[in-house]
Design an enzyme around this catalytic site. Sequence first.
Site, PDB file in Angstrom:
ATOM      1  N   ARG A 173       5.064  42.552  62.843  1.00 58.61           N
ATOM      2  CA  ARG A 173       5.043  42.291  64.293  1.00 58.61           C
ATOM      3  C   ARG A 173       5.274  40.817  64.633  1.00 58.61           C
ATOM      4  NH1 ARG A 173       0.629  45.896  64.356  1.00 58.61           N
ATOM      5  NH2 ARG A 173       1.293  47.962  65.020  1.00 58.61           N
TER       6      ARG A 173
ATOM      7  N   LYS B  20      16.563  33.417  71.088  1.00 62.92           N
ATOM      8  CA  LYS B  20      17.240  34.712  71.275  1.00 62.92           C
ATOM      9  C   LYS B  20      17.747  35.152  69.909  1.00 62.92           C
ATOM     10  CE  LYS B  20      20.203  35.120  74.747  1.00 62.92           C
ATOM     11  NZ  LYS B  20      21.146  34.696  75.814  1.00 62.92           N
TER      12      LYS B  20
ATOM     13  N   GLU C 203      30.860  25.037  72.317  1.00 59.78           N
ATOM     14  CA  GLU C 203      29.547  25.266  72.933  1.00 59.78           C
ATOM     15  C   GLU C 203      28.971  23.955  73.483  1.00 59.78           C
ATOM     16  OE1 GLU C 203      27.922  27.905  73.786  1.00 59.78           O
ATOM     17  OE2 GLU C 203      28.415  29.573  72.455  1.00 59.78           O
TER      18      GLU C 203
ATOM     19  N   LYS D  63      20.016  21.887  76.289  1.00 59.98           N
ATOM     20  CA  LYS D  63      19.759  23.329  76.191  1.00 59.98           C
ATOM     21  C   LYS D  63      18.269  23.626  76.365  1.00 59.98           C
ATOM     22  CE  LYS D  63      20.372  27.715  73.994  1.00 59.98           C
ATOM     23  NZ  LYS D  63      21.015  28.588  73.042  1.00 59.98           N
TER      24      LYS D  63
ATOM     25  N   GLU E  88      14.845  34.689  80.071  1.00 56.83           N
ATOM     26  CA  GLU E  88      16.033  35.150  80.795  1.00 56.83           C
ATOM     27  C   GLU E  88      15.707  36.264  81.770  1.00 56.83           C
ATOM     28  OE1 GLU E  88      20.098  34.331  78.519  1.00 56.83           O
ATOM     29  OE2 GLU E  88      19.638  36.446  78.718  1.00 56.83           O
TER      30      GLU E  88
ATOM     31  N   ARG F 144      20.670  34.835  84.788  1.00 63.44           N
ATOM     32  CA  ARG F 144      21.608  34.068  85.594  1.00 63.44           C
ATOM     33  C   ARG F 144      21.842  32.677  85.056  1.00 63.44           C
ATOM     34  NH1 ARG F 144      21.497  35.160  91.733  1.00 63.44           N
ATOM     35  NH2 ARG F 144      21.382  37.405  91.717  1.00 63.44           N
TER      36      ARG F 144
ATOM     37  N   ASN G 290      25.415  31.091  80.243  1.00 70.09           N
ATOM     38  CA  ASN G 290      26.304  32.215  79.945  1.00 70.09           C
ATOM     39  C   ASN G 290      27.760  31.937  80.315  1.00 70.09           C
ATOM     40  OD1 ASN G 290      24.462  33.959  78.744  1.00 70.09           O
ATOM     41  ND2 ASN G 290      23.659  34.574  80.733  1.00 70.09           N
TER      42      ASN G 290
ATOM     43  N   HIS H 249      30.830  33.381  78.518  1.00 72.31           N
ATOM     44  CA  HIS H 249      30.419  34.550  77.739  1.00 72.31           C
ATOM     45  C   HIS H 249      30.750  35.875  78.417  1.00 72.31           C
ATOM     46  CE1 HIS H 249      28.373  31.379  75.622  1.00 72.31           C
ATOM     47  NE2 HIS H 249      27.957  32.219  74.688  1.00 72.31           N
TER      48      HIS H 249
ATOM     49  N   HIS I  32      32.314  37.332  75.267  1.00 72.19           N
ATOM     50  CA  HIS I  32      31.688  38.398  74.466  1.00 72.19           C
ATOM     51  C   HIS I  32      32.576  39.641  74.374  1.00 72.19           C
ATOM     52  CE1 HIS I  32      27.145  37.200  74.172  1.00 72.19           C
ATOM     53  NE2 HIS I  32      27.889  36.654  73.247  1.00 72.19           N
TER      54      HIS I  32
ATOM     55  N   HIS J 162      32.893  32.972  67.389  1.00 71.43           N
ATOM     56  CA  HIS J 162      32.165  33.028  68.664  1.00 71.43           C
ATOM     57  C   HIS J 162      32.551  31.849  69.578  1.00 71.43           C
ATOM     58  CE1 HIS J 162      28.935  33.811  71.474  1.00 71.43           C
ATOM     59  NE2 HIS J 162      28.553  32.555  71.349  1.00 71.43           N
TER      60      HIS J 162
HETATM   61  N1  LIG Z   1      20.909  33.009  69.668  1.00 72.45           N
HETATM   62  C1  LIG Z   1      21.662  32.277  70.440  1.00 72.45           C
HETATM   63  O1  LIG Z   1      21.220  31.744  71.451  1.00 72.45           O
HETATM   64  C2  LIG Z   1      23.089  32.056  70.051  1.00 72.45           C
HETATM   65  C3  LIG Z   1      23.861  31.110  70.727  1.00 72.45           C
HETATM   66  C4  LIG Z   1      25.165  30.901  70.313  1.00 72.45           C
HETATM   67  C5  LIG Z   1      25.677  31.653  69.273  1.00 72.45           C
HETATM   68  N2  LIG Z   1      24.912  32.580  68.664  1.00 72.45           N
HETATM   69  C6  LIG Z   1      25.448  33.381  67.561  1.00 72.45           C
HETATM   70  O2  LIG Z   1      25.814  32.531  66.487  1.00 72.45           O
HETATM   71  C7  LIG Z   1      26.843  33.166  65.727  1.00 72.45           C
HETATM   72  C8  LIG Z   1      27.929  32.186  65.430  1.00 72.45           C
HETATM   73  O3  LIG Z   1      27.393  31.068  64.794  1.00 72.45           O
HETATM   74  P1  LIG Z   1      28.165  30.300  63.634  1.00 72.45           P
HETATM   75  O4  LIG Z   1      29.534  30.002  64.052  1.00 72.45           O
HETATM   76  O5  LIG Z   1      27.288  29.213  63.202  1.00 72.45           O
HETATM   77  O6  LIG Z   1      28.328  31.467  62.561  1.00 72.45           O
HETATM   78  P2  LIG Z   1      28.063  31.636  61.016  1.00 72.45           P
HETATM   79  O7  LIG Z   1      26.636  31.650  60.718  1.00 72.45           O
HETATM   80  O8  LIG Z   1      28.848  32.828  60.637  1.00 72.45           O
HETATM   81  O9  LIG Z   1      28.708  30.344  60.322  1.00 72.45           O
HETATM   82  C9  LIG Z   1      30.090  30.165  60.325  1.00 72.45           C
HETATM   83  C10 LIG Z   1      30.658  29.999  58.894  1.00 72.45           C
HETATM   84  O10 LIG Z   1      30.337  28.714  58.430  1.00 72.45           O
HETATM   85  C11 LIG Z   1      29.803  28.802  57.110  1.00 72.45           C
HETATM   86  N3  LIG Z   1      28.926  27.664  56.968  1.00 72.45           N
HETATM   87  C12 LIG Z   1      27.706  27.494  57.533  1.00 72.45           C
HETATM   88  N4  LIG Z   1      27.253  26.258  57.297  1.00 72.45           N
HETATM   89  C13 LIG Z   1      28.184  25.659  56.527  1.00 72.45           C
HETATM   90  C14 LIG Z   1      28.294  24.366  55.974  1.00 72.45           C
HETATM   91  N5  LIG Z   1      27.385  23.431  56.198  1.00 72.45           N
HETATM   92  N6  LIG Z   1      29.392  24.076  55.234  1.00 72.45           N
HETATM   93  C15 LIG Z   1      30.355  25.008  55.032  1.00 72.45           C
HETATM   94  N7  LIG Z   1      30.318  26.233  55.561  1.00 72.45           N
HETATM   95  C16 LIG Z   1      29.250  26.550  56.303  1.00 72.45           C
HETATM   96  C17 LIG Z   1      29.153  30.141  57.072  1.00 72.45           C
HETATM   97  O11 LIG Z   1      29.013  30.601  55.769  1.00 72.45           O
HETATM   98  C18 LIG Z   1      30.121  30.981  57.888  1.00 72.45           C
HETATM   99  O12 LIG Z   1      31.162  31.409  57.074  1.00 72.45           O
HETATM  100  C19 LIG Z   1      27.297  34.339  66.552  1.00 72.45           C
HETATM  101  O13 LIG Z   1      26.771  35.517  66.000  1.00 72.45           O
HETATM  102  C20 LIG Z   1      26.710  34.091  67.916  1.00 72.45           C
HETATM  103  O14 LIG Z   1      26.471  35.281  68.624  1.00 72.45           O
HETATM  104  C21 LIG Z   1      23.640  32.778  69.022  1.00 72.45           C
END
Ligand SMILES: NC(=O)c1ccc[n+]([C@@H]2O[C@H](COP(=O)([O-])OP(=O)(O)OC[C@H]3O[C@@H](n4cnc5c(N)ncnc54)[C@H](O)[C@@H]3O)[C@@H](O)[C@H]2O)c1
Length: 388
Positions: free
Chosen positions: A141, A163, A205, A247, A257, A261, A265, A268, A272, A285
């Site tokens: 939990r 999130k 971002e 942020k 959230e 609003r 976003n 997105h 998305h 992303h």
């Molecule tokens: N929770 C939230 O508020 C929020 C906000 C924005 C995005 N997201 C989510 O985040 C995800 C995208 O994030 P991301 O782009 O970091 O994705 P990811 O975790 O897939 O990382 C991108 C790539 O970079 C590689 N990588 C990571 N660190 C590295 C490093 N230091 N050196 C070399 N390679 C490295 C990873 O192995 C992967 O292949 C999406 O799923 C998105 O929905 C969440």
Amino acid sequence: MTTTQLDGLRVRDAFPLPRPGEPVVAHADRHDEYAVHVTRTLEDALDRLASVLDGATAAIITDDTVEAIHGRDVLRGLRERDVDVLVAVIPAGEASKSLEEAMRLWHWLAASPLARRDVVVTLGGGVPADLGGWVASAYMRGLPYVNVPTTLLGQVDGALGGKVAANHPSAKNLIGAFHQPRAVISNVGFLTTLEDRHMAAGVAEAIKKGVIASPDYFDFIEEHAAALRRRDPMTLERLVHAASAIKTALIARDPYEADLRRPLNFGHTVGHPVETVSGYGPLLHGEAVAFGMVVESRIAVARGLMAPELLDRLVALLRGFGLPTTAAELPGAIGGDAVLLAMEKVRQIRAGSLRWVLPVTCGETLIADDVTADEVRRALRATGMRVA
Ligand SMILES: NC(=O)c1ccc[n+]([C@@H]2O[C@H](COP(=O)([O-])OP(=O)(O)OC[C@H]3O[C@@H](n4cnc5c(N)ncnc54)[C@H](O)[C@@H]3O)[C@@H](O)[C@H]2O)c1
């Protein structure tokens, strides 16, 4: 009225019977607070992590790419600091943000000696953070977790805000929760090994935060674009530090959230669905958000809200980092009709209305729920996308 007496280990209560029919209201207020540390070296990051863990075992969830590049140094550093560590490795990439992968991690935790006071540590980009945070949110939990983001996207956005989620084939992040981390430790030193495309996705971002909430931040990115492209550590530190401040300030207004609003976003509403249509993988992303920001800004310009000059600045900045601003730059042929269909699915999840974040000026946005399908079609067509 009753009083609870805590006398040593003895707890005494004497609740009176409620009046027949008296309304019963449960209260469950919660106040979460966590520090975001931005460091330049792994040593500094690990010192902070060891201090946050405070003797707890770290159950690290990382991906195979990060593990191959940074795993050994992180593990050695933690062991040198007397931290007990368990490690689970998921395949790198968005496809791992799945129910199947979450289930595998729960089985792993269940087979481990981990107890309630131990801590999940996500080490990687937004994927390990979203998935690991979600797994932590449900296990026992809710286990505490710490995010150690290693991508720029994770550091400027994904690791902050609590999130957490996995994707469902019909919609991104459909199954998840709010579960705030115990701390976020963003070490820009990790970014030296990140691929250019992922670096740019993180910048998208960051640019978003400039448009929606900070003209100063937008100017900063424009002025330091060259330094960012060559990954100057001091500039990256300022970029991540400022993004964290912006942020966290934005989400503090509405941490769970309640009204969906939030200007965060921006990009997105279109981004998305474009990501869903592209099948979670070929399009990053941040790239989807970049494209989404352009489409949503075009709608704002068409409505006379946003000055075309700001759209031009935004497009130029995105293009300077190699981010997609036209349909031709998206991987594969993404059809506008499929995007509109995916948007309908989101509309249904949101009980009938889609929220649009339309920029007015840098730092000012208008939230609209009356954007018509025709306006979207026109804006998509303006990017060169085929729409019936
Ligand atoms: N929770 C939230 O508020 C929020 C906000 C924005 C995005 N997201 C989510 O985040 C995800 C995208 O994030 P991301 O782009 O970091 O994705 P990811 O975790 O897939 O990382 C991108 C790539 O970079 C590689 N990588 C990571 N660190 C590295 C490093 N230091 N050196 C070399 N390679 C490295 C990873 O192995 C992967 O292949 C999406 O799923 C998105 O929905 C969440």
